[in-house]
Design a protein around this motif. Structure first.
Motif, PDB file in Angstrom:
ATOM      1  N   THR A  45      42.417  21.511  68.104  1.00 50.22           N
ATOM      2  CA  THR A  45      41.976  22.905  68.256  1.00 50.22           C
ATOM      3  C   THR A  45      43.191  23.807  68.414  1.00 50.22           C
ATOM      4  OG1 THR A  45      39.969  22.118  69.333  1.00 50.22           O
ATOM      5  CG2 THR A  45      40.496  24.444  69.625  1.00 50.22           C
ATOM      6  N   LEU A  46      44.167  23.341  69.201  1.00 49.91           N
ATOM      7  CA  LEU A  46      45.385  24.138  69.401  1.00 49.91           C
ATOM      8  C   LEU A  46      46.115  24.343  68.072  1.00 49.91           C
ATOM      9  CD1 LEU A  46      47.474  25.546  71.194  1.00 49.91           C
ATOM     10  CD2 LEU A  46      48.544  23.321  71.589  1.00 49.91           C
ATOM     11  N   ILE A  47      46.265  23.262  67.292  1.00 51.55           N
ATOM     12  CA  ILE A  47      46.939  23.389  65.985  1.00 51.55           C
ATOM     13  C   ILE A  47      46.178  24.370  65.088  1.00 51.55           C
ATOM     14  CG2 ILE A  47      47.497  22.138  63.840  1.00 51.55           C
ATOM     15  CD1 ILE A  47      49.500  21.493  65.984  1.00 51.55           C
ATOM     16  N   ASN A  48      44.840  24.245  65.087  1.00 50.67           N
ATOM     17  CA  ASN A  48      44.031  25.146  64.248  1.00 50.67           C
ATOM     18  C   ASN A  48      44.187  26.605  64.668  1.00 50.67           C
ATOM     19  OD1 ASN A  48      43.048  23.039  62.728  1.00 50.67           O
ATOM     20  ND2 ASN A  48      41.219  22.754  63.985  1.00 50.67           N
ATOM     21  N   LEU A  49      44.317  26.834  65.970  1.00 51.88           N
ATOM     22  CA  LEU A  49      44.514  28.203  66.455  1.00 51.88           C
ATOM     23  C   LEU A  49      45.906  28.707  66.081  1.00 51.88           C
ATOM     24  CD1 LEU A  49      42.857  27.854  69.964  1.00 51.88           C
ATOM     25  CD2 LEU A  49      42.083  29.396  68.168  1.00 51.88           C
ATOM     26  N   LEU A  50      46.911  27.841  66.240  1.00 47.25           N
ATOM     27  CA  LEU A  50      48.285  28.238  65.900  1.00 47.25           C
ATOM     28  C   LEU A  50      48.422  28.494  64.395  1.00 47.25           C
ATOM     29  CD1 LEU A  50      50.375  25.714  68.073  1.00 47.25           C
ATOM     30  CD2 LEU A  50      49.756  28.082  68.626  1.00 47.25           C
ATOM     31  N   ALA A  51      47.613  27.756  63.598  1.00 47.01           N
ATOM     32  CA  ALA A  51      47.674  27.912  62.134  1.00 47.01           C
ATOM     33  C   ALA A  51      46.939  29.161  61.665  1.00 47.01           C
ATOM     34  CB  ALA A  51      47.066  26.684  61.464  1.00 47.01           C
ATOM     35  N   GLY A  52      46.083  29.700  62.539  1.00 43.60           N
ATOM     36  CA  GLY A  52      45.265  30.842  62.120  1.00 43.60           C
ATOM     37  C   GLY A  52      43.967  30.416  61.471  1.00 43.60           C
ATOM     38  N   VAL A 154      56.358  24.637  61.026  1.00 37.71           N
ATOM     39  CA  VAL A 154      55.604  23.538  60.422  1.00 37.71           C
ATOM     40  C   VAL A 154      54.674  22.974  61.483  1.00 37.71           C
ATOM     41  CG1 VAL A 154      55.763  21.275  59.312  1.00 37.71           C
ATOM     42  CG2 VAL A 154      57.539  22.983  58.891  1.00 37.71           C
ATOM     43  N   LEU A 155      53.370  23.011  61.204  1.00 36.53           N
ATOM     44  CA  LEU A 155      52.376  22.500  62.149  1.00 36.53           C
ATOM     45  C   LEU A 155      51.798  21.202  61.589  1.00 36.53           C
ATOM     46  CD1 LEU A 155      50.520  25.893  62.734  1.00 36.53           C
ATOM     47  CD2 LEU A 155      52.020  24.750  64.380  1.00 36.53           C
ATOM     48  N   LEU A 156      51.854  20.151  62.369  1.00 36.70           N
ATOM     49  CA  LEU A 156      51.414  18.850  61.877  1.00 36.70           C
ATOM     50  C   LEU A 156      50.403  18.238  62.849  1.00 36.70           C
ATOM     51  CD1 LEU A 156      54.989  17.412  61.054  1.00 36.70           C
ATOM     52  CD2 LEU A 156      53.445  18.591  59.476  1.00 36.70           C
ATOM     53  N   ASP A 157      49.218  17.938  62.330  1.00 37.32           N
ATOM     54  CA  ASP A 157      48.213  17.294  63.168  1.00 37.32           C
ATOM     55  C   ASP A 157      48.189  15.804  62.835  1.00 37.32           C
ATOM     56  OD1 ASP A 157      46.179  16.743  64.868  1.00 37.32           O
ATOM     57  OD2 ASP A 157      44.740  18.160  63.997  1.00 37.32           O
ATOM     58  N   GLU A 158      48.707  15.028  63.743  1.00 29.75           N
ATOM     59  CA  GLU A 158      48.804  13.572  63.588  1.00 29.75           C
ATOM     60  C   GLU A 158      49.488  13.161  62.276  1.00 29.75           C
ATOM     61  OE1 GLU A 158      45.553  11.151  64.651  1.00 29.75           O
ATOM     62  OE2 GLU A 158      44.705  12.622  66.025  1.00 29.75           O
ATOM     63  N   GLY A 182      66.983  24.639  61.244  1.00 27.62           N
ATOM     64  CA  GLY A 182      66.559  25.843  61.948  1.00 27.62           C
ATOM     65  C   GLY A 182      65.065  26.086  61.913  1.00 27.62           C
ATOM     66  N   ARG A 183      64.332  25.143  61.291  1.00 26.16           N
ATOM     67  CA  ARG A 183      62.877  25.299  61.254  1.00 26.16           C
ATOM     68  C   ARG A 183      62.263  24.680  62.500  1.00 26.16           C
ATOM     69  NH1 ARG A 183      61.912  22.535  55.635  1.00 26.16           N
ATOM     70  NH2 ARG A 183      59.790  23.309  55.759  1.00 26.16           N
ATOM     71  N   THR A 184      61.058  25.116  62.820  1.00 27.73           N
ATOM     72  CA  THR A 184      60.378  24.655  64.031  1.00 27.73           C
ATOM     73  C   THR A 184      59.213  23.750  63.648  1.00 27.73           C
ATOM     74  OG1 THR A 184      60.920  26.743  65.089  1.00 27.73           O
ATOM     75  CG2 THR A 184      59.162  25.449  66.107  1.00 27.73           C
ATOM     76  N   VAL A 185      59.094  22.634  64.329  1.00 28.80           N
ATOM     77  CA  VAL A 185      57.979  21.719  64.071  1.00 28.80           C
ATOM     78  C   VAL A 185      57.155  21.575  65.348  1.00 28.80           C
ATOM     79  CG1 VAL A 185      57.315  19.370  63.409  1.00 28.80           C
ATOM     80  CG2 VAL A 185      59.330  20.435  62.352  1.00 28.80           C
ATOM     81  N   VAL A 186      55.874  21.822  65.225  1.00 31.44           N
ATOM     82  CA  VAL A 186      54.944  21.555  66.332  1.00 31.44           C
ATOM     83  C   VAL A 186      53.979  20.493  65.823  1.00 31.44           C
ATOM     84  CG1 VAL A 186      53.171  22.499  67.864  1.00 31.44           C
ATOM     85  CG2 VAL A 186      55.136  23.914  67.204  1.00 31.44           C
ATOM     86  N   ALA A 187      53.987  19.327  66.458  1.00 33.92           N
ATOM     87  CA  ALA A 187      53.221  18.202  65.914  1.00 33.92           C
ATOM     88  C   ALA A 187      52.402  17.503  66.992  1.00 33.92           C
ATOM     89  CB  ALA A 187      54.165  17.205  65.255  1.00 33.92           C
ATOM     90  N   VAL A 188      51.182  17.132  66.605  1.00 32.97           N
ATOM     91  CA  VAL A 188      50.326  16.337  67.489  1.00 32.97           C
ATOM     92  C   VAL A 188      50.662  14.862  67.275  1.00 32.97           C
ATOM     93  CG1 VAL A 188      47.954  15.566  67.863  1.00 32.97           C
ATOM     94  CG2 VAL A 188      48.439  17.997  67.501  1.00 32.97           C
ATOM     95  N   PHE A 189      50.895  14.159  68.378  1.00 35.93           N
ATOM     96  CA  PHE A 189      51.167  12.720  68.285  1.00 35.93           C
ATOM     97  C   PHE A 189      50.224  11.961  69.207  1.00 35.93           C
ATOM     98  CE2 PHE A 189      55.459  14.524  67.426  1.00 35.93           C
ATOM     99  CZ  PHE A 189      55.642  14.014  66.150  1.00 35.93           C
ATOM    100  N   HIS A 190      49.745  10.824  68.718  1.00 38.24           N
ATOM    101  CA  HIS A 190      49.009   9.922  69.610  1.00 38.24           C
ATOM    102  C   HIS A 190      49.952   8.868  70.180  1.00 38.24           C
ATOM    103  CE1 HIS A 190      44.906  10.876  70.167  1.00 38.24           C
ATOM    104  NE2 HIS A 190      44.708  11.108  68.885  1.00 38.24           N
ATOM    105  N   ASP A 191      50.976   8.542  69.377  1.00 37.63           N
ATOM    106  CA  ASP A 191      51.922   7.524  69.802  1.00 37.63           C
ATOM    107  C   ASP A 191      52.974   8.176  70.709  1.00 37.63           C
ATOM    108  OD1 ASP A 191      53.943   5.664  70.076  1.00 37.63           O
ATOM    109  OD2 ASP A 191      53.750   4.909  68.018  1.00 37.63           O
ATOM    110  N   LEU A 192      52.836   7.968  72.005  1.00 34.78           N
ATOM    111  CA  LEU A 192      53.719   8.617  72.968  1.00 34.78           C
ATOM    112  C   LEU A 192      55.172   8.202  72.751  1.00 34.78           C
ATOM    113  CD1 LEU A 192      51.539   8.224  76.199  1.00 34.78           C
ATOM    114  CD2 LEU A 192      51.710  10.201  74.681  1.00 34.78           C
ATOM    115  N   ASN A 193      55.387   6.961  72.367  1.00 33.06           N
ATOM    116  CA  ASN A 193      56.760   6.480  72.214  1.00 33.06           C
ATOM    117  C   ASN A 193      57.444   7.060  70.985  1.00 33.06           C
ATOM    118  OD1 ASN A 193      56.750   4.858  74.548  1.00 33.06           O
ATOM    119  ND2 ASN A 193      55.448   3.396  73.457  1.00 33.06           N
ATOM    120  N   ALA A 194      56.675   7.226  69.925  1.00 30.07           N
ATOM    121  CA  ALA A 194      57.242   7.858  68.733  1.00 30.07           C
ATOM    122  C   ALA A 194      57.680   9.273  69.080  1.00 30.07           C
ATOM    123  CB  ALA A 194      56.200   7.878  67.609  1.00 30.07           C
TER     124      ALA A 194
END
Lengths: 248, 333
Positions: A45-52, A154-158, A182-194
């Motif tokens: 939901t957060l990614i979808n909101l950030l994406a517009g 760059v928004l990445l969901d999983e 210089g680009r920004t990446v916001v990404a959802v991860f399930h793998d905490l270690n990755a």
């Protein structure tokens, strides 16, 4: 510019359900921000909101100084690229054609598509029709397309879903390269270690709210994680790397 | 790996020319290729060969030429419409007639025929076609993601609208409205230069709009959200495509009735030949659609000669089994 992305007091409600409540997120140019949390915490939901893609019930997302609600499709496409969770698997185009689609909204950039395809290890699949690829291969093709869009955000969901461990590492390392540009990446991860090994900053969501936010040491803390995931967790250091494990 | 499309486009273009020539020469009255060429040459101002008889001139230029051109325009338009619908909905079964847009245009065209003859049918058919296409757009949103249900909703809509065409046909004078078989199976029998001119302008304008959206249709293969992320206004694209499809369906139904399966068979066949890129696919489909209708009309006029059978019987003869094949493997790829 000190902050590229700024989300203030984001709330998203469907009926009586608060999917997200009062969430603040920010990201600077060159940062890799990992969004973590258990199932149903509100990450997508957060990614979808950030994406517009979704309009917040209240709160605001500011991207490059403008509220995204004021930006039209084309302008948004030049500011942010999005890898969603659901991807159709009957795409009739070839890998090379799909990756080239990522450049549709770009103006005057000479990014070499082949380099991105090589980084995502899909260059050898260039002439294959996407529908004939495995789930992991399709994810890598989608990632290449998203990165070719060459947007500041760059928004990445999983992005690592369906990827084997070698490709996970390859993608994560390339995301670091993207951030170095210089680009920004916001990404959802399930793998905490990755996430732990590669992200600059972590946002841990729980039941639609921010449970913890900050560096790996601050967020990937055994006590915090145990509380949020409802399962005893351990955080240990192996060399430079923080590793999170479920406790006995 | 796909073949190079240029080769196929040239072959398709050649097939259309050959089929058009055969249509001009063959039929209840056989006319030799040299007589056909002489009539055509004299019409463009070249004095070649012996002057053809008035009968030959009338058959080639007044009866068959508008029929050939109208068949080509209808075929090209319907195939382009099917290509665009399949592209924006990522649904290989999408077709203007199957989705009810053709029958909707038929209601308007039948009313238009009562009020204003052949050209009235085309104008009113176009208006009704656009309105039905907009309704289909709303239904598409409600059945989002369920491709089979979307098509079935269109089939139900088409059945209901065809019934309304029937009420208009049977409630009107036989001399003002074409018979029911025209609205079910189509016919090129009554083709005239006047009808051709109006239908051709409408189909050309609408297909030109579709060409401007070809790249957007390509990007929609990624999914609606993904195309939106790349800067496409998806909702607007779909509505403009539907409006263009409505115009094509309306203009063709008003001129030649409901000829089924062209928009279904041709784009699916062409996608296999030239690939999914819509700029090329639209050209291939238009050539293929023109060729398909010309071939069907040639057969309609010759297989049971001197009896002429409706052109839609022939397109259905090919289209029905083709639909069964598609249902076995209903994938857009």
């Amino acid at each position: 510019m000190s902050v590229l992305l700024l989300a203030r007091e984001l709330t998203y409600r469907v009926g009586d359900a608060h999917l997200l409540h009062g969430v603040d997120v920010s990201a600077k140019p060159g940062e890799l921000v990992a969004v973590l949390g258990p199932n149903g915490a509100g990450k997508s939901t957060l990614i979808n909101l950030l994406a517009g893609d979704l309009e917040p019930t209240s709160g605001e997302v500011v991207l490059g100084g403008d509220s995204i609600s004021a930006l039209d499709h084309r302008r948004l496409a030049r500011l942010r690229a999005v890898l969603g969770q659901t991807r159709p698997n009957d795409n009739p185009f070839t890998v090379a054609e799909v990756v080239a689609m990522g450049a549709h909204s770009r103006r005057g950039s000479d990014m070499d598509l082949t380099l991105v395809m090589e980084a995502m290890d899909v260059a050898h699949l260039a002439d294959r029709v996407v529908a004939t690829l495995s789930g992991g291969e399709q994810t890598r093709v989608s990632l290449a397309r998203v990165l070719v869009q060459a947007t500041p955000l760059v928004l990445l969901d999983e992005p690592l879903a369906a990827l084997d461990i070698a490709h996970q590492e390859r993608v994560l390392k390339h995301l670091r390269v993207v951030c170095e540009e210089g680009r920004t990446v916001v990404a959802v991860f399930h793998d905490l270690n990755a996430a732990a090994g590669h992200a600059d900053r972590f946002v841990l969501l729980s039941a639609g709210e921010v449970a913890a936010e900050g560096s790996a040491d601050e967020v990937l803390d055994a006590e915090v994680l145990s509380r949020v995931y409802g399962h005893p967790m351990e955080a240990v250091r192996i060399g430079q790397r923080l590793v999170v494990l479920p406790a006995e | 790996m796909r073949q190079r499309p240029t080769k196929w486009l040239m072959l398709l273009g050649l097939a259309v020319v050959v089929l058009a020539a055969l249509n001009l020469g063959m039929g209840a009255v056989g006319i030799s290729p040299s007589d056909v060429l002489t009539v055509l040459a004299r019409r463009v101002g070249l004095s070649v060969g012996n002057e053809p008889t008035q009968g030959v001139e009338a058959v080639v230029w007044t009866i068959r030429m508008p029929r050939v051109l109208l068949g080509a325009v209808a075929g090209a338009g319907l195939a382009a419409a099917g290509t665009a619908l399949q592209g924006v909905f990522r649904n290989p079964l999408a077709d203007p007639q199957l989705l009810g847009i053709g029958p909707g245009a038929g209601v308007g065209a039948a009313i238009g025929a009562v009020a204003g003859g052949a050209r009235g049918a085309i104008v009113a058919g176009t208006v009704a076609g656009v309105l039905t296409a907009m309704l289909v757009g709303r239904l598409a949103r409600r059945t989002a993601g369920d491709q089979a249900r979307f098509i079935l909703v269109g089939v139900a809509l088409g059945a209901a609208l065809t019934a309304w065409v029937g009420f208009i046909v049977f409630g009107s004078s036989r001399s003002t409205v074409p018979p029911m078989e025209f609205w079910l199976l189509g016919s090129l029998t009554a083709s005239t230069w006047r009808a051709l001119g109006l239908a051709a302008v409408l189909v050309a304008a609408a297909t030109a709009v579709l060409f401007t959206l070809a790249r957007s249709m390509d990007l929609l293969a990624l999914g609606d959200r993904e195309a939106g992320h790349l800067g496409i206004d998806v909702r607007r694209t779909i509505m403009v495509v539907l409006a263009a499809v409505g115009i094509i369906a309306g203009a063709t139904v008003g001129a030649v009735g409901v000829v089924g399966f062209v928009g279904l068979v041709v784009p699916n066949a062409m996608r296999r030949l030239v690939g999914p890129s819509h700029r090329v696919l639209l050209v291939a489909s238009m050539l293929g659609g023109a060729g398909f209708v010309l071939a069907a009309d040639l057969a309609a006029r010759t297989v049971m000669s001197p009896i002429e059978i409706p052109v839609g019987l022939l397109t259905a003869l090919v289209g029905g089994p083709f639909l069964l094949l598609l249902l076995r493997k209903a994938s857009y790829s």
